[in-house]
Design a protein around this motif. Sequence first.
Motif, mmCIF file in Angstrom:
data_model
loop_
_atom_site.group_PDB
_atom_site.id
_atom_site.type_symbol
_atom_site.label_atom_id
_atom_site.label_comp_id
_atom_site.label_asym_id
_atom_site.label_seq_id
_atom_site.Cartn_x
_atom_site.Cartn_y
_atom_site.Cartn_z
ATOM 1 N N PHE A 68 62.534 19.515 -17.865
ATOM 2 C CA PHE A 68 62.162 18.194 -17.357
ATOM 3 C C PHE A 68 60.787 18.242 -16.668
ATOM 4 C CE2 PHE A 68 62.156 14.970 -13.970
ATOM 5 C CZ PHE A 68 62.292 13.828 -14.752
ATOM 6 N N ILE A 69 60.553 19.296 -15.898
ATOM 7 C CA ILE A 69 59.257 19.442 -15.214
ATOM 8 C C ILE A 69 58.135 19.551 -16.250
ATOM 9 C CG2 ILE A 69 57.874 20.989 -13.778
ATOM 10 C CD1 ILE A 69 60.458 21.616 -12.209
ATOM 11 N N ASP A 70 58.379 20.278 -17.342
ATOM 12 C CA ASP A 70 57.371 20.393 -18.406
ATOM 13 C C ASP A 70 57.018 19.024 -18.978
ATOM 14 O OD1 ASP A 70 57.229 23.114 -18.163
ATOM 15 O OD2 ASP A 70 58.663 23.550 -19.755
ATOM 16 N N THR A 71 58.056 18.217 -19.213
ATOM 17 C CA THR A 71 57.841 16.878 -19.783
ATOM 18 C C THR A 71 57.014 16.014 -18.838
ATOM 19 O OG1 THR A 71 59.967 17.019 -20.945
ATOM 20 C CG2 THR A 71 58.995 14.839 -20.699
ATOM 21 N N VAL A 72 57.395 16.010 -17.562
ATOM 22 C CA VAL A 72 56.664 15.220 -16.569
ATOM 23 C C VAL A 72 55.236 15.722 -16.430
ATOM 24 C CG1 VAL A 72 56.568 14.558 -14.133
ATOM 25 C CG2 VAL A 72 58.773 14.633 -15.316
ATOM 26 N N LEU A 81 63.301 27.824 -6.149
ATOM 27 C CA LEU A 81 62.003 28.145 -5.562
ATOM 28 C C LEU A 81 61.404 29.397 -6.199
ATOM 29 C CD1 LEU A 81 59.793 27.825 -3.379
ATOM 30 C CD2 LEU A 81 61.257 29.140 -1.843
ATOM 31 N N THR A 82 62.215 30.463 -6.305
ATOM 32 C CA THR A 82 61.743 31.725 -6.868
ATOM 33 C C THR A 82 61.260 31.532 -8.303
ATOM 34 O OG1 THR A 82 63.308 32.923 -5.484
ATOM 35 C CG2 THR A 82 62.377 34.113 -7.352
ATOM 36 N N HIS A 83 62.010 30.752 -9.076
ATOM 37 C CA HIS A 83 61.648 30.535 -10.477
ATOM 38 C C HIS A 83 60.368 29.708 -10.603
ATOM 39 C CE1 HIS A 83 62.344 30.072 -14.788
ATOM 40 N NE2 HIS A 83 62.044 28.790 -14.641
ATOM 41 N N LEU A 84 60.248 28.660 -9.801
ATOM 42 C CA LEU A 84 59.114 27.748 -9.934
ATOM 43 C C LEU A 84 57.808 28.309 -9.379
ATOM 44 C CD1 LEU A 84 60.719 24.277 -9.101
ATOM 45 C CD2 LEU A 84 60.214 25.257 -11.343
ATOM 46 N N LEU A 85 57.893 29.321 -8.530
ATOM 47 C CA LEU A 85 56.676 29.913 -7.973
ATOM 48 C C LEU A 85 55.752 30.438 -9.068
ATOM 49 C CD1 LEU A 85 57.899 31.827 -4.784
ATOM 50 C CD2 LEU A 85 56.226 29.985 -4.868
ATOM 51 N N TYR A 86 56.309 30.834 -10.192
ATOM 52 C CA TYR A 86 55.516 31.408 -11.276
ATOM 53 C C TYR A 86 55.092 30.354 -12.312
ATOM 54 C CZ TYR A 86 56.855 35.846 -9.261
ATOM 55 O OH TYR A 86 57.020 36.898 -8.395
ATOM 56 N N ARG A 87 55.356 29.060 -12.028
ATOM 57 C CA ARG A 87 54.918 27.984 -12.917
ATOM 58 C C ARG A 87 53.489 27.579 -12.556
ATOM 59 N NH1 ARG A 87 58.005 26.765 -17.185
ATOM 60 N NH2 ARG A 87 57.279 24.610 -17.044
ATOM 61 N N LYS A 88 52.652 27.431 -13.563
ATOM 62 C CA LYS A 88 51.273 27.018 -13.311
ATOM 63 C C LYS A 88 51.204 25.522 -13.042
ATOM 64 C CE LYS A 88 48.883 30.587 -15.990
ATOM 65 N NZ LYS A 88 47.961 30.840 -17.114
ATOM 66 N N ASN A 89 50.276 25.161 -12.163
ATOM 67 C CA ASN A 89 49.963 23.751 -11.875
ATOM 68 C C ASN A 89 51.163 22.949 -11.364
ATOM 69 O OD1 ASN A 89 47.307 24.198 -12.828
ATOM 70 N ND2 ASN A 89 48.014 23.895 -14.929
ATOM 71 N N VAL A 90 52.088 23.617 -10.685
ATOM 72 C CA VAL A 90 53.209 22.926 -10.044
ATOM 73 C C VAL A 90 53.197 23.283 -8.561
ATOM 74 C CG1 VAL A 90 55.711 22.664 -9.901
ATOM 75 C CG2 VAL A 90 54.618 22.887 -12.139
ATOM 76 N N ILE A 91 53.165 22.280 -7.716
ATOM 77 C CA ILE A 91 53.203 22.511 -6.272
ATOM 78 C C ILE A 91 54.664 22.528 -5.832
ATOM 79 C CG2 ILE A 91 52.484 21.661 -4.001
ATOM 80 C CD1 ILE A 91 50.170 22.485 -5.809
ATOM 81 N N ILE A 92 55.051 23.529 -5.066
ATOM 82 C CA ILE A 92 56.429 23.615 -4.575
ATOM 83 C C ILE A 92 56.405 23.455 -3.060
ATOM 84 C CG2 ILE A 92 58.527 24.993 -4.505
ATOM 85 C CD1 ILE A 92 56.044 26.161 -6.917
#
Length: 608
Positions: free
Chosen positions: A547-551, A588-599
């Motif tokens: 879902f985050i990828d789509t957004v 949180l741990t998983h999303l930390l390694y996503r580019k261009n996403v602020i957590i």
Amino acid sequence: MLSSLKRFLIGRPLKSTELGEQKLIKTKALAILSSDALSSVAYGPEQILLVLITVSAAAFWYSIPIAIGVLVLLFALISSYRQIIYAYPHGGGAYVVSKENLGIYPGLIAGGSLLVDYILTVAVSVSAGTDAITSAFPSLHPYNVVIAIVFVLCITILNLRGVTESASILAYPVYLFVLALFILMGVGLYKIATGAVLPELHTPIGTSVAGISLFLLLKAFASGSSALTGVEAISNAIPNFKDPAPRNASRTLIAMGSLLAVLFSGIVYLAYYYGITPKADVTVVSQIAEHTFGRGFMYFFIQGTTALILILAANTGYSAFPLLAVNLAKDKFIPRMFTARGDRLGYSNGIIILGLLSIILIVAFEGQTEHLIPLYAVGVFIPFTLSQTGMVVKWIREKPKGWVPKLVINSIGAVISFIVSLMFFLTKFQQVWSVLVFIPAIIYLFHRIRKHYEDVGDQLRLSTCEPAIPIEGNVIILPVAGITHVVENSLNYAKSLSPHQIIAVYVPFEREDELAFEEKWRKFQPDIRLVTLHSPYRSIIQPLTKFIDTVQRKAGASNYQVTVIIPQFIPKKGWHNMLHNQSSLLILTHLLYRKNVIITTVPYHLKK
């Protein structure tokens, strides 16, 4: 509780302005930086005899000329490191000398060898001291490893309390050991002079002995040179001295060299004159003490101080390892954390890492690290050779006033050190072959770390970075697991950032839960859009990521930033965390390694 325990063990934090108070005076520096070198008197002479006994006891007289050769090498090393102290007053010793005069690779070989050698110093010294204790109390032998680990922890904590505090405590056993050996030598020489020791106990100097070869004598010389380990420690630890640091370090080095020369010579001579034969279960020093005093108070005093200094020899590693690590870290070859000072103004990260690695080594070898002594010795003589050679190159290149005598001294030291290193490889290859593996491995590691820092610098530098993309606004994604105060708290924060671009995301595992939650949400927050992502495989991460990828694709087209706000409740007591599944931490741990996403994590603190 942990903070109180830390304060009790380490003491109150010190201000940076108090750094000057943590510098060492010469008497304390001599104790904590010379313990390794002085303790080697307890086994250096024995190493010579162990080689000569392979021919016969008649060959023991060769220990005298061999000892003279060791003293010549000691003089060359002391003279060289004294010059290094004045030439490189900021410390670093063999690493800095080799790097600046011979190049990066020789410098890294010297630095890597010394780092490993200081770890071996702690493990070997503590294990040897533990053996001395358990030999006196055989019932403790099964606990060798545990006792050794306790000693390492104690020395580590002492060093974390600060340089001056550890020096104040550890100086007494070192000077007691020196006093004990001086008494032993004095009484022993008096008995020899008064004829109380029969001359028939030893073979006269010059006696012809069959089976003696130059190779055997060189092997005995190399083994005896293990008494010189630790000589370089003072040149690495110059910043620990009070001002003027170079002059104080130089005088301390001379004092250490003089003490080592006298004690080593005295033990070798007494062992020769008494006709001491090395035994598996009794050290040479122990036999000399028993011959001199019998098994009385002085015998046990000498044995006790010997055991203490063998353990405290580890402190040389704690004094030199952190400062060498600082020099390597400044050059970006090891992590920068080694340059940070702790609460007590010491380089605590280096101290802790040294303690941990030493414990791992002790456990891995079950406290029986005696076969690491050749590796320990060759790890010192490689930097000896490189530093001496580096100084030779320096004098030839710069030619300062009075450079010729310095060149001669360093040349002699370089040649002898090279011969000793070569003899270790030729005669004890099975024990030191691993040097040929770990030196290339550690150099490779150094370069990987430096490359990482260079890559990070290139990417962070404004002049080389890609221009930042302007952000027009925020699309906020809020994962929710229920309707609670935690979610309400996070929603209020999200509204303060972007009230019209909030998407709440719910991941149900059952269709019934999906419908029920949607109904509750309409009553709870009718103005906030809710997206439900049914997960038949009971995964939260996978559907949320998609879902985050789509957004993100849609938001990127209009320069909108995707921000994921993660609600998290914080239990009042730490152990309560074990009672919850901590889904927020997994997201949180998983999303930390996503580019261009602020957590962003919004904590909600529970009161009971």
